[in-house]
Design a protein around this motif. Structure first.
Motif, PDB file in Angstrom:
ATOM      1  N   ALA B 435       9.715 -49.410 -33.198  1.00 53.37           N
ATOM      2  CA  ALA B 435      10.731 -48.963 -33.790  1.00 53.37           C
ATOM      3  C   ALA B 435      11.202 -49.964 -34.586  1.00 53.37           C
ATOM      4  CB  ALA B 435      12.230 -48.734 -32.454  1.00 53.37           C
ATOM      5  N   TRP B 436      12.056 -49.762 -35.905  1.00 55.18           N
ATOM      6  CA  TRP B 436      12.374 -50.709 -36.788  1.00 55.18           C
ATOM      7  C   TRP B 436      13.631 -51.209 -36.475  1.00 55.18           C
ATOM      8  CZ3 TRP B 436      10.646 -53.564 -40.607  1.00 55.18           C
ATOM      9  CH2 TRP B 436      11.648 -53.931 -41.384  1.00 55.18           C
ATOM     10  N   ASP B 437      13.645 -52.651 -36.301  1.00 53.70           N
ATOM     11  CA  ASP B 437      14.958 -53.726 -35.808  1.00 53.70           C
ATOM     12  C   ASP B 437      15.615 -54.076 -37.134  1.00 53.70           C
ATOM     13  OD1 ASP B 437      16.159 -55.103 -33.816  1.00 53.70           O
ATOM     14  OD2 ASP B 437      15.587 -56.595 -34.603  1.00 53.70           O
ATOM     15  N   GLU B 439      18.077 -55.686 -37.701  1.00 54.81           N
ATOM     16  CA  GLU B 439      18.614 -57.073 -37.850  1.00 54.81           C
ATOM     17  C   GLU B 439      17.614 -58.207 -38.236  1.00 54.81           C
ATOM     18  OE1 GLU B 439      20.793 -57.983 -34.091  1.00 54.81           O
ATOM     19  OE2 GLU B 439      20.493 -60.156 -34.568  1.00 54.81           O
ATOM     20  N   LEU B 444       9.371 -53.331 -33.597  1.00 56.19           N
ATOM     21  CA  LEU B 444       9.185 -53.923 -32.388  1.00 56.19           C
ATOM     22  C   LEU B 444       8.646 -52.844 -31.554  1.00 56.19           C
ATOM     23  CD1 LEU B 444      12.058 -56.252 -31.954  1.00 56.19           C
ATOM     24  CD2 LEU B 444       9.946 -57.001 -32.521  1.00 56.19           C
ATOM     25  N   PRO B 445       8.048 -53.208 -30.276  1.00 56.74           N
ATOM     26  CA  PRO B 445       7.663 -52.079 -29.513  1.00 56.74           C
ATOM     27  C   PRO B 445       9.199 -51.393 -29.066  1.00 56.74           C
ATOM     28  CG  PRO B 445       6.798 -53.924 -28.730  1.00 56.74           C
ATOM     29  CD  PRO B 445       7.706 -54.313 -29.702  1.00 56.74           C
ATOM     30  N   GLY B 446       8.983 -49.845 -29.103  1.00 59.96           N
ATOM     31  CA  GLY B 446      10.050 -48.856 -29.094  1.00 59.96           C
ATOM     32  C   GLY B 446       9.931 -48.143 -27.808  1.00 59.96           C
ATOM     33  N   THR B 447       9.051 -47.052 -27.865  1.00 63.05           N
ATOM     34  CA  THR B 447       8.798 -46.283 -26.723  1.00 63.05           C
ATOM     35  C   THR B 447       7.431 -46.365 -26.178  1.00 63.05           C
ATOM     36  OG1 THR B 447      10.442 -44.710 -27.558  1.00 63.05           O
ATOM     37  CG2 THR B 447       9.352 -44.062 -25.819  1.00 63.05           C
ATOM     38  N   VAL B 453       3.359 -53.757 -20.912  1.00 60.80           N
ATOM     39  CA  VAL B 453       4.776 -54.315 -21.377  1.00 60.80           C
ATOM     40  C   VAL B 453       4.241 -55.333 -22.212  1.00 60.80           C
ATOM     41  CG1 VAL B 453       4.753 -56.056 -19.450  1.00 60.80           C
ATOM     42  CG2 VAL B 453       6.900 -55.196 -20.663  1.00 60.80           C
ATOM     43  N   ASN B 459       6.894 -59.232 -28.988  1.00 58.52           N
ATOM     44  CA  ASN B 459       7.800 -58.339 -28.411  1.00 58.52           C
ATOM     45  C   ASN B 459       9.141 -58.761 -29.182  1.00 58.52           C
ATOM     46  OD1 ASN B 459       8.953 -56.350 -26.727  1.00 58.52           O
ATOM     47  ND2 ASN B 459       9.898 -57.633 -25.433  1.00 58.52           N
ATOM     48  N   GLY B 460       8.799 -59.573 -30.278  1.00 61.45           N
ATOM     49  CA  GLY B 460      10.066 -59.873 -31.018  1.00 61.45           C
ATOM     50  C   GLY B 460      10.919 -61.026 -30.136  1.00 61.45           C
ATOM     51  N   THR B 461      10.148 -61.697 -29.183  1.00 57.44           N
ATOM     52  CA  THR B 461      11.025 -62.747 -28.516  1.00 57.44           C
ATOM     53  C   THR B 461      10.808 -64.038 -29.358  1.00 57.44           C
ATOM     54  OG1 THR B 461      10.662 -61.401 -26.353  1.00 57.44           O
ATOM     55  CG2 THR B 461      11.495 -63.619 -26.224  1.00 57.44           C
ATOM     56  N   GLU B 470      10.720 -64.491 -19.902  1.00 51.25           N
ATOM     57  CA  GLU B 470      10.358 -63.327 -20.129  1.00 51.25           C
ATOM     58  C   GLU B 470       8.840 -62.806 -19.709  1.00 51.25           C
ATOM     59  OE1 GLU B 470      10.797 -60.040 -23.842  1.00 51.25           O
ATOM     60  OE2 GLU B 470       8.988 -61.369 -24.297  1.00 51.25           O
TER      61      GLU B 470
END
Lengths: 110, 1000
Positions: B435-437, B439, B444-447, B453, B459-461, B470
């Motif tokens: 999914a496009w973030d 911001e 990033l992982p969406g569904t 995991v 994961n964009g962390t 995390e």
């Protein structure tokens, strides 16, 4: 490689042990010699090709060697359920609910 | 200056200066340090120019310090057979004697003729091949394609077979952790301490991920990299953990099935001979934790591919891990904070940083202030619009990003960072949807689609503390989900430092050239520029999948690692659509190039496919047999004597069987034991013939059809007892006949009390055929009266042969009186040898499958699969007599009544007599009624079997011909390229039409 649950062995085994065996729930007519050409064509030649859930036969050929039935999603390749030969078609609404938990959402899907 | 390269900085890095390694690049010898990659060692020796690009042959250097490397591709050779092309210099570890060569250049790396493509580059823009070479059409095959093929491709593949071997392992675990940076190690530790079975893998030689370069990060009070090594050691000694370094997770398949490839010997100077080069791990994990990190993006500007221009974090890896400064005068061009850390590290190590060019107007963070405090000139709101130099970057042109006068700043290296792309490859391969973030401007992982995991940078962390928290949580959770008895791990990790790399840009910077002849590379490996992407949109490619294929952006080994987001952003801009609307191309395995050797693994040579030999194989070999492959079986084909060719041998064997006797190995026939009170009823349903009344001790030839009425298999069925049958099938048909029988027994006739057992491997079958067959076997047979009166044709009996239990069938596939002796497989060779020894002085010969084919054809016996092709009914094959007329049901009964089956015009099996008496027809040749008709002719059939018959003294043939039974005596024609052969239609029995010999 898929894991397939054999309803006779009652465990998941790798796809390599199995062989696909065509559409399920097509019974050979008892009076086959006297059915019409149309009925024979329906029985022998015509098959569904659904996008989504399909009923099909598999054989655990390199295991217990039993034929059984399965419900598989042709889009995701996921097995919804497997059951023994001779058992009725499962209720898919129920099976789908059981086997499709809410898809986990990740950070990206706010 | 140390001995291991002029750019080695004393006191920097983690390698031991004393551990030097000698290697060569393009024939020149260099010194590096143990632990160096080829790239690190080359930069240490001030070599930045390492290759030529794919299309334009532009000089290329080292862009990265990891598997995402698109440019520094080299050939590595150990010996004549071990030459691997397209090895990423940033991944290959050096060892003593490593021999690497640059690629795609001629005559030399510094002076390459192919670079003319660069000058002529307006000709080679996107879609070039699609648009050019269209005319004249014939030139494509003979002129364009050979030239293009010759020029295309990078490295050269070795011509000798791969002498290495590759190992394979299957593994199951509770938790598989992909990636061993701070996130992966934390997750693995938490899962392991919770009691889960854990596999942890990382593609690098040692664990740590970003801790390789991130010097400020501290975990549990120690240096981050040191913590990573201690944590790895701690995990490695735990019984429930398997730690795999140099191991890449390359493919994520259904149901958490993940392919890993472990590189075992490529980093060793002298690997032991029995070590596998690589090991393929096929892992089935209950839970997968993806900790794949992020990949730094380059900046897109003119000539951004000059050697010496590289990613900022790569320069930090070379400095902080290898102790190598990538330059003495290092420019920096960035859209994000992380490049500042590189500038600061290099400045402190003694390099000059003429300027940090930041495209952002007001970057605001600690590192910016720190850089300024060190006296580094920071130009915000500026862009690098071009790079000078050719074989090595010499300068950067800097302009205010919104226009203004340019300043040319001399540099000998240029670092860049456009930000970090989360590595969602494994997540995407698992069929998860990204999914496009908006911001953070990243996917990033969406569904999720599977039990996995993502943690940490993938994961964009952002930030070390957040990542570790995390990962610990994910590790503990995965252990609990996978294992009911998981306990609390109790793992706590204290973190300090570690950058939070805010900012970043995607797409082309100023000066990337819309209309100008400017090369601002988006995809280095495929030579795709920003202009190419815009051109693709302009030419009507509106889907990102089309843009990708038109330009080749992100193809080959890149798989979206460096080029994807830039390409997408440029396309989105040109299309004037938001990025999520333009979409993302699919990530496909393998994540990085994976050798065929690892995938093929043991399955090559003799292990490619099982070879099946009969128990008599060695005796046949000793008798001089030539073997043919029949499926997996090795079958004796013919037994040439000195001076005989195949033709002569077969003629002799054919004569001998009819005049004296011959012995044949029929072991490969399929055999099925059918047992039970309903056995006869079952066979009655499965075969067209009636079986209910077959007497005990009798044999019957049976035909098996499918429901459509077409012949599926045939064979001889013997009744051993009221409730027991010995069924034979064709050699090739054995498994499918068994499957077919089981299918009907289990699913259509489950009430029948029948049990089926495959006995193909249990019986050795020796056929003794010919006038003297009885005389030859008689002395060895006990308990069976072999006389024709007591034991006529198509009888069977149990007794002993050569003292071992046997089932003896009086039957014939040759037309001669004969016997097929079944003995337990282990006695097969003994019985064979005994009978051979006895029969040989009596004139008996051994015969192979070729003679068997000729003899049966002389008698018109069909071979299913040769004289039938899945569209032939028993009637078509002239076997109506074998279909039970009084039967009310059998498989195929209804199919045989279908309108098309009973209509005229069916192809029927007939014999053909060649009129010239000597031409052997070609099997498969087509048959016509009138050879003078216009081409294309109407073909009315084809030749199915054709041989020279020594016994008939002429060629014989069988054919499937339209209405063949009504054409007896007619003349038909077989047109061949050089002539037309005249044939007469006959019946299919060419020898001993009355069949008297069978009963002799």
């Amino acid at each position: 490689m898929l894991l397939i649950h054999c309803p006779y062995c009652e465990e998941e085994r790798p796809e390599l042990e199995f062989r696909h065996a065509g559409e399920a729930h097509i019974a050979r007519p008892a009076d086959i010699a006297s059915i019409s050409d149309e009925d024979f064509a329906q029985y022998f030649f015509y098959r569904d090709n659904p996008k989504g859930l399909t009923f099909e036969r598999w054989r655990h050929i390199h295991g217990c060697a039993r034929f059984f039935n399965a419900v598989r999603d042709t889009v995701s390749d996921k097995f919804v359920t497997t059951y023994k030969t001779g058992e009725p078609k499962p209720d898919l609404a129920e099976a789908a609910n059981e086997n499709k938990p809410q898809a986990k959402k990740g950070r990206g899907s706010k | 200056m140390t001995t291991a390269g002029t750019n080695r900085i004393a006191g920097k890095g983690r390698l031991t200066p004393a551990n030097t390694v000698r290697f060569t690049f393009d024939g020149k010898s260099y010194t590096g340090l143990e632990g160096d990659t080829l790239a690190a060692a080359l930069i240490a020796n001030d070599v930045h120019l390492v290759g030529r690009s794919f299309k334009y042959h532009r000089p290329r250097g080292i862009l990265s310090a990891g598997p995402e490397e698109p440019s520094a591709l080299v050939g590595v050779r150990r010996d004549a057979a071990r030459q691997t092309p397209n090895i990423r210099a940033t991944v290959q570890e050096i060892h003593d004697g490593l021999d690497a060569v640059s690629q795609n250049r001629w005559p030399s790396l510094a002076f390459d003729i192919g670079a003319v493509n660069d000058i002529g580059s307006p000709l080679f823009s996107a879609g070039f091949y699609y648009k050019t070479f269209m005319w004249p059409k014939v030139a494509w095959k003979h002129v364009y394609e050979p030239v293009i093929r010759n020029a295309a491709g990078l490295g050269t593949a070795p011509e000798e077979p791969d002498p290495d071997h590759y190992a394979g392992r299957y593994a199951h675990c509770d938790v598989l952790v992909i990636g061993g940076g701070a996130a992966g190690l934390s997750a693995a530790l938490a899962a392991a301490e919770s009691g889960a079975q854990v596999i942890l893998c990382d593609e690098k030689p040692s664990f740590g991920g970003a801790l390789w370069f991130e010097e400020e990060a501290r975990l549990d009070g120690m240096d981050g990299y040191e913590w990573a090594q201690q944590t790895t050691d701690r995990l490695a000694v735990m019984d429930n953990v398997r730690v795999l370094s140099r191991t890449t997770a390359f493919g994520y398949y259904a149901q958490n099935f993940v392919g890993l490839v472990e590189r075992v010997t490529d980093h060793l100077a002298a690997p032991e001979a029995d070590m596998p080069r690589e090991r393929l791990w096929q892992v089935r994990a209950k839970r997968v934790i993806i900790a794949a990190g992020a990949i730094e993006r380059h900046m897109v500007f003119a000539n951004n591919d000059r050697p010496g221009i590289m990613l900022a974090a790569a320069a930090r890896t070379y400095l902080n891990h290898h102790g190598v400064a990538v330059g003495r005068k290092v420019g920096v061009y960035t859209a994000n904070d992380s490049a500042y850390a590189a500038a600061i590290d290099l400045k402190k190590a003694g390099s000059d940083i003429p300027a940090i060019v930041d495209i952002r107007d007001n970057p605001d963070s600690v590192v910016v202030e720190e850089a300024k405090a060190l006296g580094i000139r920071v130009l915000t709101g500026h862009a690098v619009t071009g790079a000078g130099g050719k074989l090595r970057v010499a300068s950067m042109s800097v302009e205010p990003k919104n226009g203004g006068s340019a300043e040319v700043i001399p540099v000998d290296a240029l670092l860049m960072s456009a930000g970090w792309t989360p590595s969602v490859h494994m997540f995407s391969q698992s069929r998860g949807k990204v999914a496009w973030d908006e911001e953070s401007q990243r996917f990033l992982p969406g569904t999720y689609a599977q039990d996995c995991v993502s943690v940490g940078a993938c994961n964009g962390t952002d930030g070390l503390a957040e990542t570790v928290a995390e990962a610990l949580d994910a590790g503990e959770r995965a252990a609990k989900e996978a294992r009911a008895k998981a306990k609390k791990s109790g793992v706590k990790i204290k973190t300090e430092g570690g950058g939070k790399w805010a900012g970043g840009m995607i797409g082309a910077g100023p000066g990337a050239g819309a209309g100008k002849v400017v090369k601002a590379f988006v995809d280095y490996q495929n030579d795709v520029t920003a202009k190419d992407i815009r051109l693709a949109v302009q030419e009507g490619m509106h889907s990102i999948e089309h843009v990708k294929r038109f330009t080749t952006n992100g193809m080959a080994t890149d798989q979206g690692k460096l080029s994807n987001l830039h390409g997408l952003a440029i396309a989105a801009e040109a299309l004037d659509r938001p990025i999520p609307k333009v979409g993302l191309t699919t990530f496909r395995p393998p994540y990085t190039p994976t050798t065929f050797g690892a995938i093929v693994n043991h399955a090559r040579g003799k292990l490619f496919d099982p070879m099946r030999c009969t128990p008599m194989h060695a005796s046949e070999e000793a008798a001089g047999a030539v073997f043919e492959d029949v499926g997996q079986w090795k079958r004796a084909w013919y037994y040439p004597r000195p001076g005989e060719d195949m033709h002569a041998a077969v003629n002799r064997e054919c004569r001998t069987v009819r005049e004296v006797a011959g012995m044949f190995d029929a072991t490969t026939l399929g055999k099925i034991e059918v047992i039970g009170p309903d056995a006869a009823k079952f066979l009655d349903l499965l075969y067209t013939n009636p079986f209910m009344k077959l007497g005990v001790g009798k044999l019957r030839y049976g035909i098996m059809c499918r429901e459509d009425g077409f012949i599926y298999d045939d064979g001889v069925v013997g009744r051993i007892a009221e409730d027991r049958f010995h069924v034979t099938t064709t050699t090739g048909g054995a498994p499918r006949v068994m499957n077919h029988m089981e299918d009907y027994l289990q699913t259509e006739f489950p009430d029948l009390k029948v049990w089926l057992t495959s006995t193909s491997e249990q019986w050795a079958v020796i056929a003794v055929q010919g006038p003297k067959s009885r005389e030859i076997i008689a002395p060895f047979v006990e308990g069976i009266d072999l006389s024709s009166e007591a034991f006529p044709h198509m009888s069977m009996a149990e007794g002993k042969v050569c003292g071992v239990p046997a089932r003896v069938f009086r039957m014939s596939f040759t037309g001669e009186a004969g016997f097929e002796i079944n003995v337990p497989a282990d006695y097969g060779r003994m019985v064979w040898d005994t009978l051979h020894e006895h029969g040989k002085p009596m004139g008996m010969c051994l015969y192979g499958t070729e003679t068997m084919h000729v003899l049966r054809a002389e008698k018109g016996y069909i071979i299913v699969g040769q004289d039938t092709d899945g569209t032939v009914t028993p009637h078509d094959a002239g076997l109506s007599w074998a279909v039970g007329k009084k039967k009310t049901d059998f498989v195929g009964i209804r199919g045989l009544m279908r309108p098309d089956i009973v209509a005229k015009g069916r192809r029927q099996l007939v014999g053909l007599k060649v009129k010239d008496g000597r031409t052997v027809l070609e099997e498969g040749a087509q048959i016509v009624a009138d050879p003078k008709q216009a081409v294309p002719m109407t073909m009315i059939g084809w030749v199915s079997s054709s041989y020279w018959s020594e016994n008939c003294g002429r060629p014989i043939a069988m054919a499937l011909v339209e209405d063949g039974f009504e054409r007896m005596g007619d003349t038909l024609y077989v047109p061949m390229p050089d002539r037309v052969i005249e044939v007469e239609v006959t019946n299919t029995v060419f020898f001993d039409e009355e069949g008297g010999r069978l009963h002799g």
